[in-house]
Design an enzyme around this catalytic site. Structure first.
Site, PDB file in Angstrom:
ATOM      1  N   TYR A   1     -65.014-112.393  14.627  1.00  0.00           N
ATOM      2  CA  TYR A   1     -66.068-111.885  15.501  1.00  0.00           C
ATOM      3  C   TYR A   1     -67.106-112.966  15.836  1.00  0.00           C
ATOM      4  CZ  TYR A   1     -64.494-107.025  15.203  1.00  0.00           C
ATOM      5  OH  TYR A   1     -63.794-105.855  15.326  1.00  0.00           O
TER       6      TYR A   1
ATOM      7  N   THR B   1     -66.026 -98.650  23.983  1.00  0.00           N
ATOM      8  CA  THR B   1     -66.523 -99.079  22.668  1.00  0.00           C
ATOM      9  C   THR B   1     -67.404 -98.008  22.034  1.00  0.00           C
ATOM     10  OG1 THR B   1     -66.520-101.363  23.464  1.00  0.00           O
ATOM     11  CG2 THR B   1     -67.817-100.911  21.481  1.00  0.00           C
TER      12      THR B   1
ATOM     13  N   GLU C   1     -56.168-114.089  18.406  1.00  0.00           N
ATOM     14  CA  GLU C   1     -56.388-113.085  17.361  1.00  0.00           C
ATOM     15  C   GLU C   1     -55.102-112.815  16.574  1.00  0.00           C
ATOM     16  OE1 GLU C   1     -60.052-110.777  19.647  1.00  0.00           O
ATOM     17  OE2 GLU C   1     -58.155-109.715  19.381  1.00  0.00           O
TER      18      GLU C   1
ATOM     19  N   PHE D   1     -76.237-106.923  15.805  1.00  0.00           N
ATOM     20  CA  PHE D   1     -75.363-106.094  14.963  1.00  0.00           C
ATOM     21  C   PHE D   1     -74.323-106.911  14.200  1.00  0.00           C
ATOM     22  CE2 PHE D   1     -73.600-106.004  19.320  1.00  0.00           C
ATOM     23  CZ  PHE D   1     -72.319-106.491  19.089  1.00  0.00           C
TER      24      PHE D   1
ATOM     25  N   HIS E   1     -59.924-101.746  17.177  1.00  0.00           N
ATOM     26  CA  HIS E   1     -60.226-102.943  17.972  1.00  0.00           C
ATOM     27  C   HIS E   1     -58.986-103.310  18.764  1.00  0.00           C
ATOM     28  CE1 HIS E   1     -61.305-107.045  19.100  1.00  0.00           C
ATOM     29  NE2 HIS E   1     -60.058-107.350  18.776  1.00  0.00           N
TER      30      HIS E   1
ATOM     31  N   ASN F   1     -66.017 -97.532  15.011  1.00  0.00           N
ATOM     32  CA  ASN F   1     -65.338 -97.006  16.201  1.00  0.00           C
ATOM     33  C   ASN F   1     -63.810 -97.062  16.120  1.00  0.00           C
ATOM     34  OD1 ASN F   1     -65.047 -99.717  16.606  1.00  0.00           O
ATOM     35  ND2 ASN F   1     -65.822 -99.751  18.691  1.00  0.00           N
TER      36      ASN F   1
ATOM     37  N   ARG G   1     -60.996 -93.516  20.424  1.00  0.00           N
ATOM     38  CA  ARG G   1     -62.413 -93.501  20.028  1.00  0.00           C
ATOM     39  C   ARG G   1     -63.077 -92.144  20.319  1.00  0.00           C
ATOM     40  NH1 ARG G   1     -63.120 -99.616  22.244  1.00  0.00           N
ATOM     41  NH2 ARG G   1     -62.944-100.750  20.277  1.00  0.00           N
TER      42      ARG G   1
ATOM     43  N   ARG H   1     -56.537-100.964  25.694  1.00  0.00           N
ATOM     44  CA  ARG H   1     -57.963-100.691  25.875  1.00  0.00           C
ATOM     45  C   ARG H   1     -58.165 -99.291  26.469  1.00  0.00           C
ATOM     46  NH1 ARG H   1     -61.022-105.022  24.676  1.00  0.00           N
ATOM     47  NH2 ARG H   1     -62.808-104.490  25.962  1.00  0.00           N
TER      48      ARG H   1
ATOM     49  N   LYS I   1     -59.611 -99.696  12.011  1.00  0.00           N
ATOM     50  CA  LYS I   1     -60.793-100.120  11.248  1.00  0.00           C
ATOM     51  C   LYS I   1     -61.017 -99.265   9.992  1.00  0.00           C
ATOM     52  CE  LYS I   1     -63.183-102.123  15.236  1.00  0.00           C
ATOM     53  NZ  LYS I   1     -64.506-102.294  15.901  1.00  0.00           N
TER      54      LYS I   1
END
Ligand code: CMP
Length: 140
Positions: free
Chosen positions: A51, A93, A128, A59, A117, A114, A104, A87, A11
């Site tokens: 998203y 998250t 995706e 948010f 993704h 964060n 993270r 993950r 990100k």
């Protein structure tokens, strides 16, 4: 264990701090292979589609603003149990709840900024990946 593919985004908070290589090292050390990768600017339309499941969340606007605020690195990762494995490599998250030595915990600034993704299931991973890569850009 099944060989799976998952979709990853490094990100804008991470690219801004020159962390692409550090995050890629964590991915590769976990045994995941980066089989496609490109650094891009995501458009608002792309972010809103990507998203879309979060559209009703408070948010959502902040999330779209953030994801379009600077370069991201989109990736396809491949390996045994890749979706759950990535993950685990990312951590929770919310970085304050993430396990030690996760992306993270080590790098994220907040629940919004964060750093990474990763897809949450096989069907979302395929969806995706298809939003950002064509078949001939993925070399496993
Ligand atoms: P990601 O895995 O990209 O999927 C949805 C994103 O929404 C999530 O990571 C967070 O960055 C973001 N998010 C989730 N909860 C919040 C929140 N309370 N405030 C801001 N952003 C959030």
């Amino acid at each position: 264990m099944a060989i799976e593919r998952t979709f990853s985004i490094i990100k804008p908070d991470a690219t801004a701090r020159n962390l692409t290589g550090a995050i890629n090292a964590m991915i590769e050390q976990a045994g995941l292979r980066i089989i496609a990768q490109k650094r891009i600017l995501i458009t608002r339309a792309q972010a809103e589609t990507f998203y879309g499941v979060h559209r009703a969340r408070p948010f959502f606007g902040e999330l779209v603003d953030f994801m379009t605020s600077g370069p991201v690195v989109v990736q396809v990762l491949e390996g045994d149990n890749a979706i759950v494995k990535y993950r685990d490599v990312m951590g929770a998250t919310d970085p304050s709840k993430a396990a030690p030595n996760t992306i993270r915990k080590v790098h994220a600034k907040s629940i919004g900024e964060n750093s990474a993704h990763g897809s949450d299931a096989v069907d979302t991973a395929a969806n995706e990946i298809a939003q950002f890569f064509s078949g001939n850009e993925i070399v496993g």
